[in-house]
Design a protein around this motif. Structure first.
Motif, mmCIF file in Angstrom:
data_model
loop_
_atom_site.group_PDB
_atom_site.id
_atom_site.type_symbol
_atom_site.label_atom_id
_atom_site.label_comp_id
_atom_site.label_asym_id
_atom_site.label_seq_id
_atom_site.Cartn_x
_atom_site.Cartn_y
_atom_site.Cartn_z
ATOM 1 N N TRP A 131 -41.023 -79.894 17.372
ATOM 2 C CA TRP A 131 -42.423 -79.636 17.041
ATOM 3 C C TRP A 131 -43.252 -79.428 18.314
ATOM 4 N N ASN A 132 -43.009 -80.258 19.328
ATOM 5 C CA ASN A 132 -43.742 -80.130 20.591
ATOM 6 C C ASN A 132 -43.444 -78.790 21.267
ATOM 7 N N ARG A 133 -42.168 -78.358 21.227
ATOM 8 C CA ARG A 133 -41.818 -77.046 21.795
ATOM 9 C C ARG A 133 -42.518 -75.923 21.033
ATOM 10 N N TYR A 134 -42.580 -76.048 19.718
ATOM 11 C CA TYR A 134 -43.248 -75.046 18.882
ATOM 12 C C TYR A 134 -44.733 -74.955 19.249
ATOM 13 N N CYS A 135 -45.392 -76.096 19.344
ATOM 14 C CA CYS A 135 -46.825 -76.111 19.690
ATOM 15 C C CYS A 135 -47.064 -75.521 21.079
ATOM 16 N N LYS A 136 -46.181 -75.838 22.008
ATOM 17 C CA LYS A 136 -46.310 -75.306 23.368
ATOM 18 C C LYS A 136 -46.144 -73.782 23.362
ATOM 19 N N ALA A 137 -45.225 -73.276 22.542
ATOM 20 C CA ALA A 137 -45.002 -71.827 22.451
ATOM 21 C C ALA A 137 -46.223 -71.132 21.850
ATOM 22 N N LEU A 138 -46.883 -71.773 20.890
ATOM 23 C CA LEU A 138 -48.097 -71.196 20.304
ATOM 24 C C LEU A 138 -49.207 -71.059 21.324
ATOM 25 N N GLU A 139 -49.274 -71.978 22.295
ATOM 26 C CA GLU A 139 -50.325 -71.966 23.307
ATOM 27 C C GLU A 139 -49.987 -71.084 24.510
ATOM 28 N N ASP A 140 -48.740 -70.647 24.611
ATOM 29 C CA ASP A 140 -48.296 -69.829 25.736
ATOM 30 C C ASP A 140 -48.752 -68.383 25.530
ATOM 31 N N LYS A 141 -49.775 -67.966 26.265
ATOM 32 C CA LYS A 141 -50.375 -66.634 26.108
ATOM 33 C C LYS A 141 -49.384 -65.517 26.443
ATOM 34 N N LYS A 142 -48.586 -65.684 27.491
ATOM 35 C CA LYS A 142 -47.620 -64.649 27.872
ATOM 36 C C LYS A 142 -46.555 -64.473 26.787
ATOM 37 N N PHE A 143 -46.088 -65.584 26.245
ATOM 38 C CA PHE A 143 -45.075 -65.498 25.200
ATOM 39 C C PHE A 143 -45.647 -64.835 23.948
ATOM 40 N N GLN A 144 -46.868 -65.193 23.568
ATOM 41 C CA GLN A 144 -47.499 -64.589 22.392
ATOM 42 C C GLN A 144 -47.738 -63.093 22.608
ATOM 43 N N ALA A 145 -48.092 -62.692 23.827
ATOM 44 C CA ALA A 145 -48.275 -61.270 24.124
ATOM 45 C C ALA A 145 -46.950 -60.529 24.007
ATOM 46 N N PHE A 146 -45.876 -61.151 24.485
ATOM 47 C CA PHE A 146 -44.545 -60.555 24.356
ATOM 48 C C PHE A 146 -44.167 -60.402 22.882
ATOM 49 N N LYS A 147 -44.405 -61.451 22.090
ATOM 50 C CA LYS A 147 -44.090 -61.393 20.658
ATOM 51 C C LYS A 147 -44.852 -60.285 19.952
ATOM 52 N N ALA A 148 -46.081 -60.043 20.375
ATOM 53 C CA ALA A 148 -46.908 -59.004 19.746
ATOM 54 C C ALA A 148 -46.308 -57.611 19.927
ATOM 55 N N LEU A 149 -45.434 -57.445 20.913
ATOM 56 C CA LEU A 149 -44.786 -56.157 21.149
ATOM 57 C C LEU A 149 -43.623 -55.906 20.192
ATOM 58 N N ILE A 150 -43.172 -56.938 19.498
ATOM 59 C CA ILE A 150 -42.028 -56.815 18.599
ATOM 60 C C ILE A 150 -42.550 -56.809 17.161
#
Length: 169
Positions: A131-150
């Motif tokens: 759960w903590n890893r999931y929450c951290k991934a939600l807050e990671d702007k670079k990761f979310q920007a990468f996901k938006a490309l897929i």
């Protein structure tokens, strides 16, 4: 018969894979035209395709296979409409007798063991860490920007398009 016949009797052009589970028993079936079944690699080379409403059986490894023509889902009317069409069903089952009670006991024993683990201190700690890893991934702007490309990872926005964007399209 030809592809036109399949369309005339309302057959889909998609291969249909059906897996039904009831207790410890699993029924698996492919439905499609001859080319689709051969393309899946589930029909051995040199197989004699049956005529009319007859069927052919064979064994390979732990399985018994049965190939026959079948009525397409949703089709009504007499057998003569589909008995010569290019629409087939390939069904298979294990050749070994199955002990359904033993399979159900094994499945429920595993389910109980999984539940006990999830409720244990170690299982709760693992869940919390995930759960903590999931929450951290939600807050990671670079990761979310990468996901938006897929396209498959980020759901498309629903609702009406704005009139500003519609004018430029």
């Amino acid at each position: 018969m030809k592809q036109e016949t399949n369309e005339a009797v309302g057959m889909t052009n998609e291969l249909i894979v059906t897996i039904r589970k009831c207790g410890g028993w699993i029924d698996t079936e492919y439905q499609g035209n001859r080319a689709q079944l051969e393309a899946e690699g589930v029909i051995p080379e040199g197989t004699e395709w049956p005529d009319g409403d007859s069927s052919v059986k064979w064994e390979a490894g732990r399985f018994t296979y049965r190939l026959r023509r079948t009525r397409p889902d949703g089709m009504k009317g007499p057998k003569k409409l589909w008995v010569e069409a290019d629409w087939w069903a390939l069904r298979w089952d294990t050749t070994e007798p199955q002990d359904y009670a033993a399979n159900e006991i094994k499945r429920k024993t595993k389910e109980l063991a999984d539940t006990i683990y999830r409720r244990s201190p170690r299982g709760c700690a693992e869940w919390s860490a995930n759960w903590n890893r999931y929450c951290k991934a939600l807050e990671d702007k670079k990761f979310q920007a990468f996901k938006a490309l897929i396209p498959a990872l980020v759901p498309t926005k629903r609702g009406r398009r704005s009139t500003k964007n519609a004018a430029t399209v």
